[in-house]
Design an enzyme around this catalytic site. Structure first.
Site, mmCIF file in Angstrom:
data_model
loop_
_atom_site.group_PDB
_atom_site.id
_atom_site.type_symbol
_atom_site.label_atom_id
_atom_site.label_comp_id
_atom_site.label_asym_id
_atom_site.label_seq_id
_atom_site.Cartn_x
_atom_site.Cartn_y
_atom_site.Cartn_z
ATOM 1 N N ASP A 14 23.314 -27.260 36.907
ATOM 2 C CA ASP A 14 23.911 -26.641 38.089
ATOM 3 C C ASP A 14 24.356 -25.207 37.811
ATOM 4 O O ASP A 14 24.559 -24.420 38.726
ATOM 5 C CB ASP A 14 25.119 -27.464 38.559
ATOM 6 C CG ASP A 14 24.682 -28.829 39.081
ATOM 7 O OD1 ASP A 14 23.551 -28.925 39.576
ATOM 8 O OD2 ASP A 14 25.467 -29.790 38.979
ATOM 9 N N ASN A 64 20.903 -31.376 28.992
ATOM 10 C CA ASN A 64 21.441 -32.713 29.290
ATOM 11 C C ASN A 64 20.540 -33.776 28.666
ATOM 12 O O ASN A 64 19.553 -33.459 28.006
ATOM 13 C CB ASN A 64 21.565 -32.895 30.803
ATOM 14 C CG ASN A 64 20.236 -32.690 31.500
ATOM 15 O OD1 ASN A 64 19.314 -33.466 31.318
ATOM 16 N ND2 ASN A 64 20.117 -31.612 32.267
ATOM 17 N N LYS A 115 21.935 -32.298 51.122
ATOM 18 C CA LYS A 115 20.690 -31.633 50.717
ATOM 19 C C LYS A 115 19.632 -31.741 51.817
ATOM 20 O O LYS A 115 18.636 -31.037 51.799
ATOM 21 C CB LYS A 115 20.162 -32.242 49.415
ATOM 22 C CG LYS A 115 21.080 -31.950 48.226
ATOM 23 C CD LYS A 115 20.526 -32.481 46.923
ATOM 24 C CE LYS A 115 21.587 -32.487 45.837
ATOM 25 N NZ LYS A 115 21.348 -31.527 44.765
ATOM 26 N N LYS A 125 25.014 -36.622 48.952
ATOM 27 C CA LYS A 125 23.875 -35.789 48.522
ATOM 28 C C LYS A 125 22.724 -35.880 49.511
ATOM 29 O O LYS A 125 22.084 -34.885 49.851
ATOM 30 C CB LYS A 125 23.388 -36.232 47.131
ATOM 31 C CG LYS A 125 24.204 -35.599 46.026
ATOM 32 C CD LYS A 125 23.767 -36.009 44.637
ATOM 33 C CE LYS A 125 24.872 -35.591 43.668
ATOM 34 N NZ LYS A 125 24.764 -36.207 42.361
ATOM 35 N N LYS A 165 22.558 -13.736 18.129
ATOM 36 C CA LYS A 165 23.317 -14.961 17.885
ATOM 37 C C LYS A 165 24.827 -14.678 17.899
ATOM 38 O O LYS A 165 25.275 -13.732 17.246
ATOM 39 C CB LYS A 165 22.898 -15.531 16.524
ATOM 40 C CG LYS A 165 23.484 -16.867 16.234
ATOM 41 C CD LYS A 165 23.040 -17.377 14.873
ATOM 42 C CE LYS A 165 23.790 -18.666 14.564
ATOM 43 N NZ LYS A 165 24.081 -18.824 13.170
ATOM 44 N N ASP A 214 19.836 -24.691 44.200
ATOM 45 C CA ASP A 214 19.517 -26.120 44.285
ATOM 46 C C ASP A 214 18.063 -26.250 44.758
ATOM 47 O O ASP A 214 17.738 -25.939 45.908
ATOM 48 C CB ASP A 214 20.486 -26.809 45.256
ATOM 49 C CG ASP A 214 20.357 -28.318 45.196
ATOM 50 O OD1 ASP A 214 19.223 -28.825 45.254
ATOM 51 O OD2 ASP A 214 21.394 -28.988 45.075
ATOM 52 N N ILE A 215 17.202 -26.702 43.864
ATOM 53 C CA ILE A 215 15.760 -26.745 44.168
ATOM 54 C C ILE A 215 15.485 -27.709 45.326
ATOM 55 O O ILE A 215 14.797 -27.368 46.295
ATOM 56 C CB ILE A 215 14.960 -27.179 42.919
ATOM 57 C CG1 ILE A 215 15.296 -26.274 41.726
ATOM 58 C CG2 ILE A 215 13.457 -27.183 43.197
ATOM 59 C CD1 ILE A 215 14.797 -26.791 40.390
ATOM 60 N N PHE A 229 17.109 -37.617 43.482
ATOM 61 C CA PHE A 229 17.846 -38.592 42.674
ATOM 62 C C PHE A 229 19.323 -38.203 42.711
ATOM 63 O O PHE A 229 19.649 -37.020 42.866
ATOM 64 C CB PHE A 229 17.352 -38.580 41.222
ATOM 65 C CG PHE A 229 16.188 -39.508 40.995
ATOM 66 C CD1 PHE A 229 14.917 -39.166 41.429
ATOM 67 C CD2 PHE A 229 16.371 -40.731 40.368
ATOM 68 C CE1 PHE A 229 13.849 -40.022 41.254
ATOM 69 C CE2 PHE A 229 15.298 -41.600 40.176
ATOM 70 C CZ PHE A 229 14.044 -41.253 40.622
HETATM 71 N N1 CTP Z 1 18.681 -30.858 41.947
HETATM 72 C C1 CTP Z 1 17.890 -29.757 42.132
HETATM 73 N N2 CTP Z 1 18.344 -28.509 41.785
HETATM 74 C C2 CTP Z 1 19.558 -28.361 41.254
HETATM 75 C C3 CTP Z 1 20.397 -29.505 41.050
HETATM 76 C C4 CTP Z 1 19.917 -30.739 41.405
HETATM 77 O O1 CTP Z 1 16.757 -29.903 42.619
HETATM 78 N N3 CTP Z 1 19.963 -27.141 40.923
HETATM 79 C C5 CTP Z 1 18.184 -32.172 42.386
HETATM 80 C C6 CTP Z 1 17.963 -33.175 41.262
HETATM 81 O O2 CTP Z 1 16.642 -33.086 40.769
HETATM 82 C C7 CTP Z 1 18.231 -34.490 41.969
HETATM 83 C C8 CTP Z 1 19.276 -34.120 43.001
HETATM 84 O O3 CTP Z 1 19.175 -32.728 43.206
HETATM 85 O O4 CTP Z 1 17.103 -34.930 42.690
HETATM 86 C C9 CTP Z 1 20.686 -34.471 42.615
HETATM 87 O O5 CTP Z 1 20.955 -33.998 41.313
HETATM 88 P P1 CTP Z 1 22.314 -34.403 40.600
HETATM 89 O O6 CTP Z 1 22.362 -33.756 39.264
HETATM 90 O O7 CTP Z 1 22.531 -35.873 40.710
HETATM 91 O O8 CTP Z 1 23.428 -33.774 41.550
HETATM 92 P P2 CTP Z 1 23.849 -32.310 41.870
HETATM 93 O O9 CTP Z 1 23.223 -31.899 43.154
HETATM 94 O O10 CTP Z 1 23.595 -31.417 40.707
HETATM 95 O O11 CTP Z 1 25.402 -32.512 42.117
HETATM 96 P P3 CTP Z 1 26.540 -32.992 41.062
HETATM 97 O O12 CTP Z 1 26.152 -32.398 39.729
HETATM 98 O O13 CTP Z 1 27.776 -32.414 41.620
HETATM 99 O O14 CTP Z 1 26.554 -34.487 41.060
#
Ligand code: CTP
Length: 397
Positions: A279, A210, A341, A337, A289, A306-307, A323
């Site tokens: 995700d 990303n 979370k 969120k 390849k 999800d960390i 965030f």
């Molecule tokens: N995060 C995380 N581990 C993941 C995904 C997200 O720790 N596998 C944390 C990010 O570092 C951020 C928060 O969760 O602090 C939200 O991340 P974001 O990408 O905005 O949302 P997602 O939880 O991934 O949900 P979505 O993609 O559906 O918006």
């Protein structure tokens, strides 16, 4: 303990008649407990001798970028790393122009470019020069880059003119240097920050990732370090240099980042999840390849852990700040969120905007808790980072 105990201040002395006050500045910094090293520009050396500065600082004066022996003993990069803060006093009009243009023309400008320590400048020059548009523009560029400005005084000048441009009082200069370290609110606290973009391999050549640059995470890291915290960074792909004052651990994929966070989360007081974590990951990473074929290609993706949510579930969880990168239904999504979370606060980031957010130097965020919502107006990520850290301290510590 004095306010600058254990602090290493690099004093840049440039070409202004006020350079004769530099030994006094060295003394005032030492009185507050600092160790001082001096970089003397060619112009500065016209007004003050190397010997006076060596005698007061009790260190060899650095005055030449091209001196092979000096570079071997303590080169410009080591000097840049050595400094906890860089003070340019007096800062001449020429030095201000060099610094604002990002020139690397002498030792001082190289050290400033190579350092991530806070920089302070105390200009001193003739009142007409100080009032000129060019000098004013250079000063505003430097201030936008977060360089702290110590205003000169109004009064009679060496040339006989009366006006604004006299170097600030050495005692006042030393005091303002000490103030940048005065926030000791995170002293003794441990902060773990994830930052940057994770990388999910598809095959040995391609990956899913990303736009995250790591700039917001680094701004938060710097703000925590400035406030005295012991910082650990667990970083994915970043496009900026990391601090050398933190413990930096690299993690490529979301699974590696999850593992690194879990291994290091014990004893942390604060966890800030700033990384843009993928995700999903590819179910079967191809060993070789993938070859082009004239038909559609389907990748099967499976969810990553999800960390942030997992840290929030720990028995002795630290204060957890996440965030929310959103493009629509901003507040509603961020609040979901926060709840789902189980974190203490969520920082809402509108990533659909072209003028701030991903990759940019600016940001605008909303700091959300279960009970409150606080908008932090558009500003540099560094300033937003400092504000976020202030709010975390105020609300949770
Ligand atoms: N995060 C995380 N581990 C993941 C995904 C997200 O720790 N596998 C944390 C990010 O570092 C951020 C928060 O969760 O602090 C939200 O991340 P974001 O990408 O905005 O949302 P997602 O939880 O991934 O949900 P979505 O993609 O559906 O918006």
């Amino acid at each position: 303990m004095k306010r600058l105990t254990n602090k290493r201040i690099l004093l840049g002395v440039s070409g202004s008649i006020a350079a004769y006050k530099a030994p006094d500045i060295v003394r005032r910094l030492q009185d507050l407990g600092a160790e001082v090293r001096v970089v003397l520009t060619q112009g500065g050396a016209k007004f003050i001798t190397e010997l006076s500065l060596q005698a007061t600082s009790k260190n060899k004066v650095h005055d030449n970028l091209w001196d092979k022996e000096a570079e071997l003993a303590m080169g410009h990069i080591e000097l840049a790393k050595w400094a906890d803060a860089i003070l340019v006093a007096p800062a001449s009009a020429n030095t201000l122009a060099n610094l604002s243009a990002g020139k690397a023309s002498d030792l001082l400008s190289n050290v400033v470019l190579a350092s991530d320590a806070p920089v302070l400048i105390a200009p001193a020059m003739n009142q007409k020069m100080y009032g000129s548009l060019a000098v004013k523009d250079n000063l505003s560029i430097l201030q936008e880059r977060n360089i702290k400005f110590i205003s000169p005084e109004y009064g009679e000048q060496a040339c006989g003119d009366i006006g604004e441009g006299r170097l600030a009082d050495p005692g006042e200069i030393a005091k303002q240097v000490s103030e940048i370290f005065s926030s000791t609110k995170l002293t003794g606290k441990k902060v773990l920050i994830t930052l940057g973009a994770t990388i999910e391999a598809i095959d040995p050549v391609r990956y899913l990732s990303n736009h995250s640059s790591g700039k917001m995470g680094m701004a938060l890291a710097r703000a925590c370090i400035e406030a005295g915290a012991q910082v650990t960074l667990i970083h994915g792909d970043v496009s900026i240099p990391l601090s050398n004052k933190s413990n930096n651990i690299s993690a490529n994929s979301a699974s590696e980042m999850h593992q690194a966070v879990m291994e290091n989360i014990g004893n942390q007081d604060v966890f800030i999840a700033c990384a843009a974590v993928s995700d999903y990951r590819v179910k079967n990473i191809e060993k070789n390849k993938i070859k082009k074929e004239n038909k559609t290609l389907t990748l099967e993706l499976i969810p990553n852990k999800d960390i942030l949510a997992d840290v929030c579930k720990l028995n002795h969880k630290p204060i957890c700040i996440g965030f929310a990168a959103e493009t629509q239904n901003l507040i509603e999504n961020a609040q979901n969120k926060l709840k789902n979370k189980g974190c203490d606060a969520i920082i809402l980031n509108d990533v659909s905007r072209a003028d701030f957010g991903f990759k940019m130097n600016d940001n605008e965020v909303v700091f959300l808790t279960q009970k409150s919502s606080l908008k932090i107006q558009k500003n540099s990520k560094q300033k937003i980072g400092r504000k976020i850290v202030e709010i975390i301290i105020e609300k949770f510590l």
